[in-house]
Design a protein around this motif. Structure first.
Motif, PDB file in Angstrom:
ATOM      1  N   GLY A 254       0.801  -1.215   0.000  1.00 13.01           N
ATOM      2  CA  GLY A 254       0.000   0.000   0.000  1.00 13.01           C
ATOM      3  C   GLY A 254       0.834   1.266   0.000  1.00 13.01           C
ATOM      4  N   SER A 255       2.104   1.158  -0.351  1.00 11.38           N
ATOM      5  CA  SER A 255       2.958   2.341  -0.355  1.00 11.38           C
ATOM      6  C   SER A 255       2.505   3.376  -1.383  1.00 11.38           C
ATOM      7  CB  SER A 255       4.412   1.946  -0.637  1.00 11.38           C
ATOM      8  OG  SER A 255       4.531   1.299  -1.897  1.00 11.38           O
ATOM      9  N   THR A 256       1.886   2.928  -2.468  1.00  5.17           N
ATOM     10  CA  THR A 256       1.365   3.839  -3.491  1.00  5.17           C
ATOM     11  C   THR A 256      -0.141   3.999  -3.380  1.00  5.17           C
ATOM     12  OG1 THR A 256       3.135   3.167  -5.006  1.00  5.17           O
ATOM     13  CG2 THR A 256       1.246   4.290  -5.966  1.00  5.17           C
ATOM     14  N   HIS A 257      -0.849   2.919  -3.047  1.00  2.00           N
ATOM     15  CA  HIS A 257      -2.314   2.938  -2.969  1.00  2.00           C
ATOM     16  C   HIS A 257      -2.751   2.406  -1.606  1.00  2.00           C
ATOM     17  CE1 HIS A 257      -2.702   3.854  -7.254  1.00  2.00           C
ATOM     18  NE2 HIS A 257      -1.757   2.951  -7.470  1.00  2.00           N
ATOM     19  N   PRO A 258      -2.697   3.250  -0.564  1.00  2.00           N
ATOM     20  CA  PRO A 258      -2.956   2.768   0.802  1.00  2.00           C
ATOM     21  C   PRO A 258      -4.379   2.293   1.049  1.00  2.00           C
ATOM     22  CG  PRO A 258      -2.741   5.167   0.751  1.00  2.00           C
ATOM     23  CD  PRO A 258      -2.305   4.674  -0.581  1.00  2.00           C
ATOM     24  N   LEU A 259      -5.355   2.798   0.311  1.00  2.00           N
ATOM     25  CA  LEU A 259      -6.735   2.351   0.517  1.00  2.00           C
ATOM     26  C   LEU A 259      -7.074   1.103  -0.283  1.00  2.00           C
ATOM     27  CD1 LEU A 259      -8.860   5.638   0.557  1.00  2.00           C
ATOM     28  CD2 LEU A 259      -7.803   4.412   2.465  1.00  2.00           C
ATOM     29  N   LEU A 260      -6.306   0.808  -1.323  1.00  2.00           N
ATOM     30  CA  LEU A 260      -6.683  -0.250  -2.254  1.00  2.00           C
ATOM     31  C   LEU A 260      -5.729  -1.431  -2.268  1.00  2.00           C
ATOM     32  CD1 LEU A 260      -7.721   2.042  -5.255  1.00  2.00           C
ATOM     33  CD2 LEU A 260      -9.212   1.001  -3.541  1.00  2.00           C
ATOM     34  N   LEU A 261      -4.490  -1.250  -1.834  1.00  3.80           N
ATOM     35  CA  LEU A 261      -3.522  -2.340  -1.913  1.00  3.80           C
ATOM     36  C   LEU A 261      -2.748  -2.553  -0.611  1.00  3.80           C
ATOM     37  CD1 LEU A 261      -1.884  -2.018  -5.472  1.00  3.80           C
ATOM     38  CD2 LEU A 261      -3.589  -3.670  -4.705  1.00  3.80           C
ATOM     39  N   SER A 262      -3.350  -2.300   0.517  1.00  3.72           N
ATOM     40  CA  SER A 262      -2.690  -2.518   1.813  1.00  3.72           C
ATOM     41  C   SER A 262      -2.967  -3.938   2.289  1.00  3.72           C
ATOM     42  CB  SER A 262      -3.187  -1.500   2.844  1.00  3.72           C
ATOM     43  OG  SER A 262      -2.840  -0.196   2.458  1.00  3.72           O
ATOM     44  N   TYR A 263      -2.223  -4.894   1.741  1.00  3.51           N
ATOM     45  CA  TYR A 263      -2.470  -6.303   2.025  1.00  3.51           C
ATOM     46  C   TYR A 263      -1.440  -6.936   2.951  1.00  3.51           C
ATOM     47  CZ  TYR A 263      -5.419  -6.026  -2.206  1.00  3.51           C
ATOM     48  OH  TYR A 263      -6.357  -5.693  -3.138  1.00  3.51           O
ATOM     49  N   ALA A 264      -0.225  -6.431   2.935  1.00  3.88           N
ATOM     50  CA  ALA A 264       0.886  -7.150   3.562  1.00  3.88           C
ATOM     51  C   ALA A 264       0.692  -7.369   5.054  1.00  3.88           C
ATOM     52  CB  ALA A 264       2.196  -6.403   3.310  1.00  3.88           C
TER      53      ALA A 264
END
Length: 402
Positions: A254-264
């Protein structure tokens, strides 16, 4: 949660034959260089019910603790421009080895993100507009996803293959104008995975291109017609199984897309993916449109009879392929996240139509064959697969050095 566009369906045949049919091989001690350009267009996929839908599902966004802000509908379009160079060598008249080198010239993804307003919001005195939503998302560090271009000059997975026409050693096949061959091919992991932090992106591996498995086996049969069709028409059948292997991927943080790709934080730093295998059947008709003159040229040292054995000047091949696609298997620290990916890649199938028009100039003394091809997956419905159409053009040059 937005799903990434990272898997495409191009179905490039990286180990084609120098002539027509599933069992053709290069002559002994002869090289065949094949170079082509393919343009792939991908706009839709087929869902679990066989309906043609957008590549990415619509996403409902809700006000924290409140009503529906609105719905995001990505109408993504993906275009690939790919150069494929193939080098074939005839070890024997019935045994050919080949190397396929795919290079992606570029990949373009047009997101075309649409917005449909949701519920009335008392704090605004109206529903969220598209600008309202992205202003709100931007305040939380989430930019609006834009179009993507990548893979400029990027190598795909190299493909090694060998075809053995074993029927040459069995008299009953020759007596009935039949030939059978076994094709074995495998991919070397030289391709690149899609960038982990991009929402819409594509890599250059076999999984990303979804063209063929990483290890494949094809058993093929060609039948030449007799009577008035002798020398003019043949029918080919091909059954195949192609396996994919499990690979490890970096989880988006989510470093670029914190609302959409914060999975780690709940998926783990990495996850693994076994895409599921391919199996299927192909049928092909090869016909001569114009045999053309046979000239005694430098290629045959003036021998007209040898020129008669060369391919026709104008020929057409038509193929139908049914491909069963196996269930994908994602493994991470989050079974729920795994299922969110797997349900997009349930077991399914794809129907592929393919046609190729070939112009061969060997009969008139020019050592080159030109071809154009079209591959279609949108006219016949599939299930749980992307549907890409591909236009290709290329040339083949035979060469013999001893």
């Amino acid at each position: 949660m937005m799903n990434r566009v990272a898997v495409l369906c191009l179905s490039f045949l990286l180990i084609p034959t120098a002539q027509a049919g599933f069992t053709e091989t290069a002559p002994a001690d002869t090289f065949i260089v094949d170079t082509s350009i393919s343009f792939s267009m991908l706009r839709n996929r087929y869902d679990d019910f066989g309906n043609k839908v957008t590549l990415i599902d619509s996403i409902d966004r809700y006000e924290p603790g409140g009503g529906l802000q609105g719905t995001l509908t990505p109408r993504a379009e993906v275009n690939f421009l790919v150069s494929i160079t193939q080098l074939q060598y005839g070890i024997l008249d019935n045994l050919t080895v080949a190397l396929g080198i795919p290079v992606i010239i570029h990949t373009d993804i047009d997101v075309d993100l649409q917005w449909t307003s949701g519920d009335y919001q008392p704090s605004l005195g109206r529903s969220y507009s598209e600008a309202d939503f992205w202003d709100w998302a931007g305040s939380l560090g989430q930019p609006k996803p834009g179009d993507w271009r990548g893979n400029q000059g990027t190598l795909g997975d190299l493909v090694l293959g060998a075809r053995w026409r074993f029927s040459d050693h069995i008299d009953v096949f020759a007596d009935n104008d039949l030939s059978m061959a076994l094709l074995v091919m495998g991919a070397l992991p030289t391709g690149t995975q899609a960038p982990a932090e991009e929402i819409v992106a594509a890599g250059t591996t076999m999984w990303d291109l979804h063209s063929q498995g990483e290890l494949g086996f094809h058993l093929s049969l060609d039948k030449a017609f007799g009577g008035p069709l002798e020398g003019w028409l043949s029918l080919g059948l091909d059954v195949f199984y192609e396996a994919f292997f499990r690979h490890s991927y970096i989880t988006p943080t989510g470093s670029t897309h914190p609302l959409l790709l914060s999975y780690a934080s709940y998926v783990g730093e990495t996850y693994t993916l076994d895409p599921g295998d391919f199996a299927g059947l192909a049928m092909q008709l090869d016909g001569v449109l114009w045999r053309g003159p046979a000239l005694g040229t430098w290629l045959t040292q003036g021998d007209v009879a040898k020129a008669e054995s060369f391919p026709p000047i104008l020929s057409l091949a038509l193929r139908y392929t049914y491909t069963w696609v196996g269930q994908s298997d994602w493994e991470s620290d989050s079974p729920i996240w795994d299922w969110g990916r797997e349900k997009l890649w349930l077991p399914g199938y794809k129907n592929t139509l393919w046609a190729r028009l070939t112009v061969s100039l060997l009969r008139v003394g020019v050592p080159v064959q030109l071809y154009v091809a079209y591959r279609n997956q949108t006219w016949l419905a599939g299930r749980n697969v992307r549907a890409a159409d591909v236009i290709s053009g290329g040339l083949q040059i035979p060469a013999r050095f001893w």
